[in-house]
Motif scaffolding. Structure first.
Motif, PDB file in Angstrom:
ATOM      1  N   LEU A 228       0.822  -1.350  -0.079  1.00  0.00           N
ATOM      2  CA  LEU A 228      -0.018  -0.099  -0.014  1.00  0.00           C
ATOM      3  C   LEU A 228       0.866   1.425  -0.069  1.00  0.00           C
ATOM      4  O   LEU A 228       0.410   2.287  -0.861  1.00  0.00           O
ATOM      5  N   LEU A 229       2.119   1.059   0.691  1.00  0.00           N
ATOM      6  CA  LEU A 229       3.014   2.267   0.796  1.00  0.00           C
ATOM      7  C   LEU A 229       3.445   2.578  -0.762  1.00  0.00           C
ATOM      8  O   LEU A 229       3.762   3.890  -0.948  1.00  0.00           O
ATOM      9  N   ARG A 230       4.073   1.517  -1.389  1.00  0.00           N
ATOM     10  CA  ARG A 230       4.239   1.671  -2.934  1.00  0.00           C
ATOM     11  C   ARG A 230       3.424   2.457  -3.653  1.00  0.00           C
ATOM     12  O   ARG A 230       3.589   3.236  -4.235  1.00  0.00           O
ATOM     13  N   VAL A 231       1.887   1.794  -3.682  1.00  0.00           N
ATOM     14  CA  VAL A 231       1.192   2.578  -4.372  1.00  0.00           C
ATOM     15  C   VAL A 231       0.692   4.169  -4.014  1.00  0.00           C
ATOM     16  O   VAL A 231       0.680   4.869  -5.054  1.00  0.00           O
ATOM     17  N   ARG A 232       0.870   4.317  -2.614  1.00  0.00           N
ATOM     18  CA  ARG A 232       0.765   5.609  -2.384  1.00  0.00           C
ATOM     19  C   ARG A 232       2.206   6.484  -2.824  1.00  0.00           C
ATOM     20  O   ARG A 232       1.862   7.619  -3.242  1.00  0.00           O
ATOM     21  N   GLN A 233       3.253   5.887  -2.916  1.00  0.00           N
ATOM     22  CA  GLN A 233       4.561   6.598  -3.345  1.00  0.00           C
ATOM     23  C   GLN A 233       4.391   6.576  -4.851  1.00  0.00           C
ATOM     24  O   GLN A 233       4.845   7.783  -5.166  1.00  0.00           O
ATOM     25  N   GLU A 234       3.937   5.815  -5.585  1.00  0.00           N
ATOM     26  CA  GLU A 234       3.791   6.160  -7.189  1.00  0.00           C
ATOM     27  C   GLU A 234       2.870   7.054  -7.481  1.00  0.00           C
ATOM     28  O   GLU A 234       3.013   7.893  -8.329  1.00  0.00           O
ATOM     29  N   LYS A 235       1.672   7.359  -6.664  1.00  0.00           N
ATOM     30  CA  LYS A 235       0.732   8.590  -7.021  1.00  0.00           C
ATOM     31  C   LYS A 235       1.241   9.825  -6.193  1.00  0.00           C
ATOM     32  O   LYS A 235       0.738  10.890  -6.371  1.00  0.00           O
ATOM     33  N   LYS A 236       2.596   9.711  -5.458  1.00  0.00           N
ATOM     34  CA  LYS A 236       3.126  10.802  -4.770  1.00  0.00           C
ATOM     35  C   LYS A 236       2.097  11.697  -4.000  1.00  0.00           C
ATOM     36  O   LYS A 236       1.761  12.929  -3.864  1.00  0.00           O
ATOM     37  N   MET A 237       1.471  10.633  -3.039  1.00  0.00           N
ATOM     38  CA  MET A 237       0.588  11.284  -2.112  1.00  0.00           C
ATOM     39  C   MET A 237       0.743  10.555  -0.719  1.00  0.00           C
ATOM     40  O   MET A 237       1.181   9.662  -0.642  1.00  0.00           O
TER      41      MET A 237
END
Length: 392
Positions: free
Chosen positions: A287-296
């Motif tokens: 989940l943190l990686r997905v958040r990092q990809e969206k830069k949010m």
């Protein structure tokens, strides 16, 4: 990680009592300044040692907390204590408050303090020389050296066998035959049968009762009895902790998951790795990686609300460790902002609430960090089984 960090993880809504706070965060007593009227003495070695001892800061004695009414009742009568504990549980379920959360947090803080004291004692013992260790051993009285003795299960087994042999011999004796043939014994058997019938009637009354407390207790009992693996896990846990209680564990799991999820919201992977296994940690990292990809990142770093955990089942794994699965309902503000510009909302808003349901599985940690977490549990699986975003 200090106790202050753990309190930060739980959020500002949680407060520890003043007595515990004074015991945790005391910085030592005030040093007494010598008065001007004191006469000076020559600087001998004894006087210098005394001055150093006086100058050293001393911690004020911790205030001993008085036992609560529940503790006193439990100590006087364990049976009545269980009834009172269950009554309090029903009251808190009907009228939820911060009382149970504070109680669990207080238990965790106490475990953290004890773990810290043990670590400091072990470090002191490791730094002692052989002469100092020898002096410590010589200072132990003789009666204390043999006071602690290890025991195993064999004496209990032998006692049980002896009891069965005595019972068999008594049943074969003439005295036992006379007793079984007497009128008094027949009346006793009749009374016991009547009591058995009364218990069956009571059980039927309980099963048909619509009282809230009776229904709640029946649900817990049905879950445990229906799932034999859960009963086996509870028995295995009680071998480790004789005071283990499923209802109390639901409160602890609620606090543990809140701490874990707040660490996830705050991107604190280091803290997550101390209480989560590789599988659970992998869930949060994904989940943190997905958040990092969206830069949010989430604007609000704490859960908005969390309901009491509810036990679903349990079993003993291949390593003979008890595992328990719980269902937890949470509410989170669905508002994500840009990682650089925190005023720019990327997704959601401040008024949108996400209602989620999680399946959380825990087991006893093989090497728990009690000084950090305050509990011996490890989160081994987290799954989101429900998700609803309020469109407001």
């Amino acid at each position: 990680v200090s106790t202050q960090s753990l309190l930060r993880i739980f959020g500002s809504g949680l407060r520890i009592s003043n007595g515990v706070r004074r015991g945790l965060f005391s910085t030592g007593g005030n040093q007494q300044k010598p008065s001007q009227t004191e006469t000076t003495t020559p600087p001998t070695e004894e006087n210098a040692a005394k001055e150093e001892q006086k100058a050293a800061p001393t911690e004020p004695p911790k205030e001993e907390e008085k036992p609560s009414v529940q503790d006193r009742i439990r100590e006087a009568s364990p049976t009545v204590g269980k009834v009172v504990d269950f009554a309090v549980y029903c009251w808190e379920e009907t009228f939820p408050s911060m009382a149970s959360k504070k109680k669990v947090m207080k238990k965790f803080v106490k475990a953290m303090e004890e773990a810290k004291e043990r670590r400091e004692t072990e470090e002191k013992l490791r730094n002692l020389s052989e002469e100092e260790l020898q002096k410590m051993q010589e200072a132990i009285p003789e009666w204390k050296k043999g006071a602690l003795q290890a025991t195993d299960e064999k004496p209990k087994t032998e006692r049980r066998r002896i009891s069965e042999r005595i019972r068999e011999r008594f049943n074969r004796s003439a005295l036992a035959q006379q007793l079984y043939a007497s009128e008094e014994y027949k009346q006793f058997e009749a009374t016991r049968r009547e009591w058995g019938e009364a218990k069956e009637d009571m059980k039927e009354t309980i099963n048909q009762s619509e009282n809230t407390a009776v229904v709640a207790s029946r649900i817990v009992v049905d879950k445990v009895v229906r799932n034999s693996s859960t009963a086996t896990a509870i028995l295995a846990m009680r071998k480790v902790d004789p005071d283990f209680d499923v209802i109390a564990m639901e409160e602890e799991v609620t606090a543990i998951f809140e701490m874990v999820y707040n660490c996830f919201l705050q991107n604190d992977v280091e803290s997550l790795s101390k209480v989560c296994s590789s599988d659970a940690l992998g869930y949060f990292k994904a989940l943190l990686r997905v958040r990092q990809e969206k830069k949010m990142e989430p604007k609000h770093k704490y859960l908005w609300n969390i309901e009491r955990a509810e036990i679903v089942g349990g079993h003993v794994n291949e390593f003979q460790l008890p595992e328990f699965t719980f269902k937890i309902d949470t509410q989170e503000i669905h508002c994500y902002v840009d990682q650089i510009d925190h005023k720019k909302i990327v997704e959601g808003d401040d008024g949108r609430i996400t209602m989620c349901q999680y399946s959380v599985r825990l087991q006893l940690h093989q090497s728990p960090d009690l000084e950090f977490a305050g509990h011996p549990w490890e989160v081994i699986e987290v799954r989101q089984i429900g998700n609803l975003i309020a469109l407001i």
